[in-house]
Design an enzyme around this catalytic site. Structure first.
Site, short mmCIF file in Angstrom:
data_model
loop_
_atom_site.label_atom_id
_atom_site.label_comp_id
_atom_site.label_asym_id
_atom_site.label_seq_id
_atom_site.Cartn_x
_atom_site.Cartn_y
_atom_site.Cartn_z
N GLY A 1 0.61 -5.02 0.61
CA GLY A 1 -0.52 -5.12 -0.33
C GLY A 1 -0.17 -5.88 -1.60
O GLY A 1 -1.05 -6.46 -2.23
N GLU B 1 -0.58 -9.43 -0.68
CA GLU B 1 -2.02 -9.66 -0.51
C GLU B 1 -2.72 -9.72 -1.88
O GLU B 1 -3.65 -10.51 -2.07
CB GLU B 1 -2.62 -8.54 0.35
CG GLU B 1 -2.14 -8.60 1.79
CD GLU B 1 -2.44 -7.33 2.57
OE1 GLU B 1 -2.05 -6.23 2.12
OE2 GLU B 1 -3.07 -7.41 3.64
N ALA C 1 0.87 -1.18 0.00
CA ALA C 1 0.00 0.00 0.00
C ALA C 1 0.90 1.23 0.00
O ALA C 1 2.05 1.17 0.46
CB ALA C 1 -0.88 -0.02 1.24
N GLU D 1 4.26 -4.82 7.27
CA GLU D 1 3.50 -3.73 7.89
C GLU D 1 3.93 -3.43 9.32
O GLU D 1 3.96 -2.27 9.74
CB GLU D 1 1.99 -4.04 7.86
CG GLU D 1 1.37 -3.98 6.47
CD GLU D 1 1.47 -5.29 5.69
OE1 GLU D 1 2.19 -6.22 6.15
OE2 GLU D 1 0.83 -5.38 4.63
N1 COA Z 1 4.62 3.19 -0.79
C1 COA Z 1 5.02 4.31 -1.40
N2 COA Z 1 6.17 4.43 -2.07
C2 COA Z 1 6.95 3.35 -2.14
C3 COA Z 1 6.62 2.13 -1.53
C4 COA Z 1 5.37 2.07 -0.84
N3 COA Z 1 4.94 0.95 -0.27
N4 COA Z 1 7.59 1.24 -1.74
C5 COA Z 1 8.51 1.88 -2.48
N5 COA Z 1 8.12 3.15 -2.71
C6 COA Z 1 8.85 4.19 -3.46
C7 COA Z 1 10.03 4.72 -2.67
O1 COA Z 1 9.58 5.73 -1.76
C8 COA Z 1 10.89 5.27 -3.77
O2 COA Z 1 10.37 6.51 -4.20
P1 COA Z 1 11.38 7.76 -4.53
O3 COA Z 1 12.20 7.26 -5.69
O4 COA Z 1 10.45 8.85 -4.89
O5 COA Z 1 12.18 7.96 -3.30
C9 COA Z 1 10.67 4.28 -4.90
O6 COA Z 1 9.44 3.62 -4.61
C10 COA Z 1 11.76 3.23 -4.99
O7 COA Z 1 11.89 2.62 -3.72
P2 COA Z 1 13.29 2.50 -2.93
O8 COA Z 1 12.98 2.31 -1.48
O9 COA Z 1 14.19 3.63 -3.28
O10 COA Z 1 13.86 1.17 -3.58
P3 COA Z 1 14.87 0.12 -2.90
O11 COA Z 1 15.27 -0.80 -3.97
O12 COA Z 1 15.93 0.83 -2.14
O13 COA Z 1 13.97 -0.68 -1.82
C11 COA Z 1 12.01 -1.86 -1.04
C12 COA Z 1 12.90 -1.48 -2.25
C13 COA Z 1 10.78 -2.58 -1.59
C14 COA Z 1 12.79 -2.76 -0.10
C15 COA Z 1 11.58 -0.57 -0.31
O14 COA Z 1 11.07 0.35 -1.26
C16 COA Z 1 10.53 -0.79 0.74
O15 COA Z 1 10.85 -1.28 1.82
N6 COA Z 1 9.26 -0.40 0.45
C17 COA Z 1 8.19 -0.45 1.41
C18 COA Z 1 7.69 -1.86 1.59
C19 COA Z 1 6.58 -1.91 2.62
O16 COA Z 1 6.78 -1.64 3.77
N7 COA Z 1 5.37 -2.24 2.15
C20 COA Z 1 4.23 -2.36 3.01
C21 COA Z 1 3.49 -1.10 3.07
S1 COA Z 1 2.08 -1.26 4.13
#
Ligand code: COA
Length: 257
Positions: free
Chosen positions: A108, A111, A63, A131
């Site tokens: 999400g 999910e 999400a 989460e």
């Molecule tokens: N919501 C909003 N934006 C997200 C996102 C999310 N769930 N997951 C990734 N993004 C965005 C990042 O903010 C980043 O945006 P930016 O370029 O404007 O800064 C872009 O996507 C790329 O992500 P980034 O974190 O730079 O890539 P990474 O390769 O370093 O890491 C992940 C990848 C997936 C490990 C990391 O993005 C992450 O942990 N995301 C969240 C996962 C999460 O907690 N999901 C559950 C949400 S309830």
């Protein structure tokens, strides 16, 4: 341009989450676009199977965290309800759905994959329910659909530790059906869709429905559902064609009647 692209390849529809710069994070707009695409597919009698994938290096990284930042509790509940509405519509689509998980399927995203009938994963895929790292919990079905797939103890480990797992482990615990080289993932998912499309669509729809509904009820009710549905398919022209074609040693021509 739509946040969820829909294209037809023969009788198989390919849906692609297309918000790659945010790793296909599911904000309201993306969920609403997905809902629209699902509604279109539900109305399209020529589509026989659906493959769902993500553009870029993620399936969906969850999400949208930025959008959730300012949410009040009622807004969060409404957001969860929206996710459930959309994923629920996907789950009950008449035609089978296959998630082709090309990269991150977190929160999400995991999910969403679990709302498809089954999952094929790229060797690069990672699954998780992170989460709790944010002080929140899964809101789009992760506390229930994941447990049904992998068992409650494994689902608890994923939800309560927030730790992601690689594709091979997802295979081992039964979350995904196959792990494939990245460049073969989509072709294999589409090919499974084509196989489904070659069968009688009524038998496919009825089998899917009975298996879906049968999971939620007492085994005796599930058995009764199957018996009724078994009788029902015998009312179709497709079963006459399928059985006759076998006995005549030829390929069947199913008409969906
Ligand atoms: N919501 C909003 N934006 C997200 C996102 C999310 N769930 N997951 C990734 N993004 C965005 C990042 O903010 C980043 O945006 P930016 O370029 O404007 O800064 C872009 O996507 C790329 O992500 P980034 O974190 O730079 O890539 P990474 O390769 O370093 O890491 C992940 C990848 C997936 C490990 C990391 O993005 C992450 O942990 N995301 C969240 C996962 C999460 O907690 N999901 C559950 C949400 S309830």
């Amino acid at each position: 341009m739509s946040l969820v692209r829909s294209e037809r390849r023969g009788a198989v529809a390919l849906l692609t989450l297309d918000r790659a710069d945010a790793l296909n994070a599911l904000d309201r707009a993306t969920l609403l676009a997905l809902e629209e695409r699902i509604a279109e597919l539900a109305r399209d009698e020529w589509v026989r199977a659906v493959v769902l994938t993500g553009a870029g290096r993620a399936f969906a990284a969850g999400a949208d965290i930025a959008q959730m930042r300012g949410m009040t509790p009622p807004e969060a509940e409404a957001f969860s309800r929206l996710g459930h509405r959309v994923f629920g519509a996907l789950e009950v689509l008449r035609v089978p759905t296959i998630a082709a998980v090309n990269g991150y399927a977190l929160g999400g995203g995991c999910e969403l994959a679990c709302s498809c009938d089954w999952i094929y994963a790229s060797e690069k895929a990672r699954f998780g329910q992170p989460e709790v790292n944010l002080g929140i919990i899964p809101g789009f079905g992760g506390t229930s659909r994941l447990a049904r797939r992998v068992g409650v103890a494994m689902a608890k480990e994923m939800v309560l530790t927030g730790a992601p797992i690689p594709a091979e482990e997802a295979l081992r615990i039964g979350l995904v059906n196959r792990v494939l080289p990245p460049d073969e993932l989509l072709a294999r998912a589409m090919s499974a869709g084509e196989t489904i499309a070659s069968k009688g669509p009524l038998a496919i729809a009825i089998a899917k429905r009975v298996m879906q509904e049968g999971q939620d009820v007492d085994p005796r009710v599930a058995h009764a559902l199957e018996q009724q549905a078994f009788g029902l398919v015998f009312a179709t022209e497709d079963r006459s064609e399928g059985i006759t074609a076998f006995l005549e040693k030829r390929d069947p021509v199913f008409k969906g009647r």
